[in-house]
Design an enzyme around this catalytic site. Structure first.
Site, mmCIF file in Angstrom:
data_model
loop_
_atom_site.group_PDB
_atom_site.id
_atom_site.type_symbol
_atom_site.label_atom_id
_atom_site.label_comp_id
_atom_site.label_asym_id
_atom_site.label_seq_id
_atom_site.Cartn_x
_atom_site.Cartn_y
_atom_site.Cartn_z
ATOM 1 N N HIS A 48 -7.501 47.644 9.535
ATOM 2 C CA HIS A 48 -8.854 47.784 10.064
ATOM 3 C C HIS A 48 -8.965 47.004 11.372
ATOM 4 O O HIS A 48 -8.092 46.196 11.711
ATOM 5 C CB HIS A 48 -9.906 47.317 9.056
ATOM 6 C CG HIS A 48 -9.844 45.862 8.714
ATOM 7 N ND1 HIS A 48 -8.791 45.312 8.015
ATOM 8 C CD2 HIS A 48 -10.703 44.831 8.969
ATOM 9 C CE1 HIS A 48 -9.005 44.019 7.845
ATOM 10 N NE2 HIS A 48 -10.151 43.702 8.425
ATOM 11 N N HIS B 184 -10.710 44.468 12.614
ATOM 12 C CA HIS B 184 -11.204 43.104 12.757
ATOM 13 C C HIS B 184 -10.132 42.316 13.499
ATOM 14 O O HIS B 184 -8.928 42.522 13.281
ATOM 15 C CB HIS B 184 -11.498 42.470 11.397
ATOM 16 C CG HIS B 184 -12.850 42.821 10.868
ATOM 17 N ND1 HIS B 184 -13.194 42.696 9.535
ATOM 18 C CD2 HIS B 184 -13.974 43.281 11.501
ATOM 19 C CE1 HIS B 184 -14.452 43.067 9.365
ATOM 20 N NE2 HIS B 184 -14.942 43.427 10.538
ATOM 21 N N ASP C 150 -8.727 39.463 13.388
ATOM 22 C CA ASP C 150 -7.646 38.729 12.712
ATOM 23 C C ASP C 150 -6.578 39.655 12.134
ATOM 24 O O ASP C 150 -5.591 39.185 11.566
ATOM 25 C CB ASP C 150 -8.209 37.820 11.617
ATOM 26 C CG ASP C 150 -8.979 38.562 10.538
ATOM 27 O OD1 ASP C 150 -9.686 39.529 10.871
ATOM 28 O OD2 ASP C 150 -8.890 38.162 9.358
ATOM 29 N N HIS C 151 -6.763 40.959 12.318
ATOM 30 C CA HIS C 151 -5.772 41.927 11.834
ATOM 31 C C HIS C 151 -5.164 42.785 12.943
ATOM 32 O O HIS C 151 -4.183 43.487 12.692
ATOM 33 C CB HIS C 151 -6.397 42.842 10.780
ATOM 34 C CG HIS C 151 -6.702 42.146 9.498
ATOM 35 N ND1 HIS C 151 -5.917 42.264 8.374
ATOM 36 C CD2 HIS C 151 -7.704 41.285 9.172
ATOM 37 C CE1 HIS C 151 -6.424 41.518 7.402
ATOM 38 N NE2 HIS C 151 -7.507 40.918 7.866
ATOM 39 N N HIS D 53 -14.328 47.609 2.351
ATOM 40 C CA HIS D 53 -14.537 46.446 3.204
ATOM 41 C C HIS D 53 -15.810 46.650 4.017
ATOM 42 O O HIS D 53 -16.486 47.672 3.885
ATOM 43 C CB HIS D 53 -13.304 46.250 4.097
ATOM 44 C CG HIS D 53 -13.254 44.918 4.770
ATOM 45 N ND1 HIS D 53 -13.565 43.740 4.123
ATOM 46 C CD2 HIS D 53 -12.928 44.562 6.060
ATOM 47 C CE1 HIS D 53 -13.420 42.735 4.963
ATOM 48 N NE2 HIS D 53 -13.052 43.206 6.138
ATOM 49 N N ASP E 226 -7.841 43.984 3.785
ATOM 50 C CA ASP E 226 -9.087 43.364 3.321
ATOM 51 C C ASP E 226 -9.864 44.359 2.464
ATOM 52 O O ASP E 226 -10.171 45.462 2.917
ATOM 53 C CB ASP E 226 -9.957 42.951 4.513
ATOM 54 C CG ASP E 226 -9.379 41.768 5.270
ATOM 55 O OD1 ASP E 226 -8.247 41.352 4.955
ATOM 56 O OD2 ASP E 226 -10.067 41.258 6.177
#
Length: 299
Positions: free
Chosen positions: A60, A62, A64-65, A137, A207
């Site tokens: 996804h 976000h 941090d990914h 998520h 997530d």
């Protein structure tokens, strides 16, 4: 084949944990799942190699990914990578990468192909396939399943010698499932190979909250890497942020008849994973807590 964990922290890095990044290395190819900030540093430490055949699968969008993809691409170019690279991800992945390459004004030494996820099966070749399932998520997110195709049985050297098959190219042909002719006799692969060996199944949740759909999707995985952001004491926080607790991860693994569960994506509030392991083991017998640069050999 091995799993290599390059980042195991959630949302923000810690002194000991980088952001989400997991690699599956098999037969000289690297399959990377997510690339949080500074993924290239952990990748360099892993020694996996800059010019290997490679695919990146983003769960996804976000930061941090996925933010680490940019630094990874730049570093690969500085290392003079020439091998093409494929990237798979949700809607917006192509715009995200293209816009940043344009704004940052950097060129690449290798071609990239970006694929937006539209179907459940997103990749297949003669040896494995990759499937996706929608995760639960806060934004559109996907879980991934690596399915290795069944492999030929083990080669019986003694039987091959009895049949008068000279060692070398003909042995290789039989091991690859092809018939051969020796002294005008046709020899079939099954005459020198044992029973076919089932391929491995490896699940990557990304997530997500636990869902019945994911339990079905990950059924009988050999290894399942699952979101374990919180402990049970923060179960409400997990629900509010659309994540899972270690115990919920273990429950998914148990219901899906998963052989081995790997916990990852730990909130920075926790100094260690002792309680995550304890809570998960109340539900599932085979549990590992991931650490940065942990390698798991898959046999």
């Amino acid at each position: 084949m091995k799993l290599v964990f390059l980042g195991t922290s959630a949302a923000q890095p810690t002194e000991n944990r980088g952001l989400s990044c997991i690699c599956l290395e098999r037969e000289g190819e690297v399959l990377m799942f997510d690339a949080g900030e500074a993924a290239q540093i952990s990748y360099m430490k892993s020694g996996l190699g800059w010019n290997k055949k490679m695919k990146i699968f983003v769960t996804h969008l976000h930061g941090d990914h996925c933010v680490g993809i940019l630094g990874l691409l730049q570093t690969m170019s500085m290392q003079n990578r020439t091998e093409s690279l494929e990237i798979f991800g949700p809607s917006g992945i192509e715009e995200f990468i293209a816009a940043n390459i344009k704004v940052l004004n950097f060129g690449l030494s290798f071609p990239i192909l970006i694929n937006t996820i539209k179907d459940e099966k997103i990749f297949e070749d003669e040896k494995f396939l990759i499937r996706t399932c929608k995760a639960n998520h806060s934004i559109i997110a996907f879980s991934y399943l690596f399915e290795e195709k069944d492999k030929p049985g083990r080669f019986n050297v003694e039987k091959a010698k009895e049949l008068g098959i000279p060692e070398g190219e003909l042995w290789n042909k039989l091991q690859n499932g092809n018939e051969i002719t020796v002294n005008e006799k046709i020899i079939k692969p099954e005459q020198v190979l044992g029973e076919r060996r089932p391929g491995k199944k490896i699940g990557i949740s990304g997530d997500t909250m636990p869902t019945k759909e994911l339990e079905e999707f990950f059924e009988e995985c050999d290894y399942l890497v699952f979101d374990s952001t919180f402990l049970e004491a923060e179960k409400q926080k997990a629900q509010d942020t659309c994540h899972s607790t270690a115990k919920q991860a273990a429950t998914v693994a148990k219901n899906a008849k998963v052989k081995n569960l790997v916990l990852t994506h730990f909130s920075a509030r926790y100094r260690d994973e002792v309680e995550h392991l304890r809570e998960a083991k109340e539900i599932h017998d085979s549990v590992i807590t991931a650490k940065d640069l942990l390698e798991i050999e898959i046999k």
